[in-house]
Design an enzyme around this catalytic site. Structure first.
Site, PDB file in Angstrom:
ATOM      1  N   GLY A   9       1.702   2.452  10.686  1.00  0.00           N
ATOM      2  CA  GLY A   9       2.574   3.616  10.527  1.00  0.00           C
ATOM      3  C   GLY A   9       3.217   4.067  11.823  1.00  0.00           C
ATOM      4  N   GLU A  51      -5.619  -5.257  10.450  1.00  0.00           N
ATOM      5  CA  GLU A  51      -4.675  -4.160  10.663  1.00  0.00           C
ATOM      6  C   GLU A  51      -5.036  -3.411  11.942  1.00  0.00           C
ATOM      7  OE1 GLU A  51      -2.647  -2.997   6.772  1.00  0.00           O
ATOM      8  OE2 GLU A  51      -4.414  -1.744   6.945  1.00  0.00           O
ATOM      9  N   ASN A 104       0.866  -1.189   0.000  1.00  0.00           N
ATOM     10  CA  ASN A 104       0.000   0.000   0.000  1.00  0.00           C
ATOM     11  C   ASN A 104       0.897   1.231   0.000  1.00  0.00           C
ATOM     12  OD1 ASN A 104      -1.857   1.991   0.379  1.00  0.00           O
ATOM     13  ND2 ASN A 104      -2.358   1.452   2.488  1.00  0.00           N
ATOM     14  N   HIS A 159      -9.788   0.744   4.544  1.00  0.00           N
ATOM     15  CA  HIS A 159      -8.528   1.017   5.255  1.00  0.00           C
ATOM     16  C   HIS A 159      -8.814   1.970   6.429  1.00  0.00           C
ATOM     17  CE1 HIS A 159      -4.461   2.298   6.143  1.00  0.00           C
ATOM     18  NE2 HIS A 159      -4.041   1.249   5.464  1.00  0.00           N
ATOM     19  N   GLU A 190      -7.258   4.376   7.577  1.00  0.00           N
ATOM     20  CA  GLU A 190      -7.031   5.805   7.316  1.00  0.00           C
ATOM     21  C   GLU A 190      -8.235   6.422   6.633  1.00  0.00           C
ATOM     22  OE1 GLU A 190      -3.214   5.367   5.415  1.00  0.00           O
ATOM     23  OE2 GLU A 190      -2.308   4.868   7.347  1.00  0.00           O
ATOM     24  N   SER A 244       2.952  -1.838  10.423  1.00  0.00           N
ATOM     25  CA  SER A 244       4.402  -1.719  10.645  1.00  0.00           C
ATOM     26  C   SER A 244       5.155  -3.002  10.314  1.00  0.00           C
ATOM     27  CB  SER A 244       4.693  -1.262  12.079  1.00  0.00           C
ATOM     28  OG  SER A 244       4.146   0.036  12.292  1.00  0.00           O
ATOM     29  N   LYS A 263      -0.004   4.214  -0.255  1.00  0.00           N
ATOM     30  CA  LYS A 263      -0.698   5.375   0.348  1.00  0.00           C
ATOM     31  C   LYS A 263      -0.548   6.603  -0.562  1.00  0.00           C
ATOM     32  CE  LYS A 263       0.212   3.444   4.860  1.00  0.00           C
ATOM     33  NZ  LYS A 263      -0.142   3.542   6.243  1.00  0.00           N
TER      34      LYS A 263
HETATM   35  C1  PEP Z   1      -1.058   0.049   5.711  1.00  0.00           C
HETATM   36  O1  PEP Z   1      -0.946   1.052   5.032  1.00  0.00           O
HETATM   37  O2  PEP Z   1      -2.018  -0.707   5.520  1.00  0.00           O
HETATM   38  C2  PEP Z   1      -0.046  -0.233   6.718  1.00  0.00           C
HETATM   39  C3  PEP Z   1      -0.151  -1.338   7.404  1.00  0.00           C
HETATM   40  O3  PEP Z   1       0.940   0.684   6.872  1.00  0.00           O
HETATM   41  P1  PEP Z   1       2.343   0.474   7.658  1.00  0.00           P
HETATM   42  O4  PEP Z   1       2.938  -0.812   7.158  1.00  0.00           O
HETATM   43  O5  PEP Z   1       3.152   1.668   7.304  1.00  0.00           O
HETATM   44  O6  PEP Z   1       2.025   0.384   9.117  1.00  0.00           O
END
Ligand code: PEP
Length: 263
Positions: A175, A169, A9, A95, A97, A215, A11
């Site tokens: 992040g 997640e 992803n 997601h 976000e 992460s 982003k």
């Molecule tokens: C994500 O964008 O779904 C995600 C898990 O980001 P990160 O790996 O940066 O935590």
């Protein structure tokens, strides 16, 4: 045997000018048989990434990061599922976000899922709890509610035929550099399949791939892939780094090979 999937992803990173080069570089570093690999760039970079991957490695799929819940209409700035056809084969929905920044509800996410399936896109549904919810022992109940809210009106067979994937997640891990413990993520993957069972999936629940996201890096991917209930990762920050992607996909290939040998 469930497939092993690593989805990137990106982003809100990259531009149409540089996304193709990055996709080409990463594709050249993640040539691993048996691992389903997906890159999800911003909408405006889909075409550049699609073209780059068609040359570099057509087996690396392209995904969008979102899709609108209507087919067309007066929705300024939005992108409908039919617009993605030919640009992307996959799409992320729900997601955290977008739940946070665009106020997406489980019901709305369920409608997006429907649009994705109608358009022939392979959906990755994201679910996950907030830190306070985990600390108060409510993580599984929260995820169960998210799944029920998004999936209630969906035919499990249609979703399964579309190649439906769930990404667990935990919001506090996205992040932040703070990843979940592998055994907690595995327990949630089992809880997710139990939720699907209660939602009418029956024995098909066990076939749904569940990814971990939050992460993920080359240093911790092994902790998640060591868990038989986890089938890969949705990777954010680390997915923009070719070295990281190379190591993450290489570790996923070990799991894919072990699963194939055991099948
Ligand atoms: C994500 O964008 O779904 C995600 C898990 O980001 P990160 O790996 O940066 O935590």
């Amino acid at each position: 045997m469930r497939e092993v999937i690593i989805a990137a992803n990106w982003k809100m990173h990259t531009t149409p000018g540089d996304a193709g080069d990055l996709a080409r570089t990463i594709a050249g570093r993640i040539r691993e048989a048996g691992v389903t690999r997906v890159i999800c760039p911003p909408f405006v970079c889909l075409d550049a990434v699609r073209a780059a991957l068609a040359e570099a490695d057509p087996e690396v799929a392209v995904g969008a990061q979102n899709v609108h819940h209507e087919l067309a209409g007066a929705y300024t700035g939005e992108v409908a599922a039919p617009m993605l056809v030919g640009l992307a084969g996959w799409v992320i929905v729900g997601h955290s976000e977008r739940r946070r920044d665009a106020g997406e509800t489980d019901a709305l996410i369920g409608r997006k899922l429907g649009r994705a399936v109608e358009a022939g896109l392979r959906p990755i549904l994201c679910v996950g709890e907030q830190l306070a919810e985990r600390e108060t022992g409510r993580a599984e109940a929260v995820v169960d509610t998210q799944l029920a809210g998004a999936l209630t009106d969906h035919d499990p067979a249609a979703l399964q035929a579309a190649g439906f994937v769930i990404a667990y997640e935990p919001v506090w891990a996205i992040g932040t550099g703070r990843n979940a413990v592998g055994s907690d993520a595995a327990a949630m993957a089992e809880a997710i399949r139990a939720s699907l069972g209660r939602l009418g999936w029956g024995s098909a629940a066990v076939d749904v791939p569940v990814l971990y996201g939050g992460s993920v890096t080359s240093a911790n991917i092994g902790e998640f892939l060591a868990e038989p209930s986890i089938d890969g990762a949705l990777v954010g920050g680390a997915s923009l780094k070719p070295d990281e992607m190379a190591a993450i996909v290489a570790r996923a290939a070990l799991t894919a090979r072990a699963r194939a040998a055991a099948a």
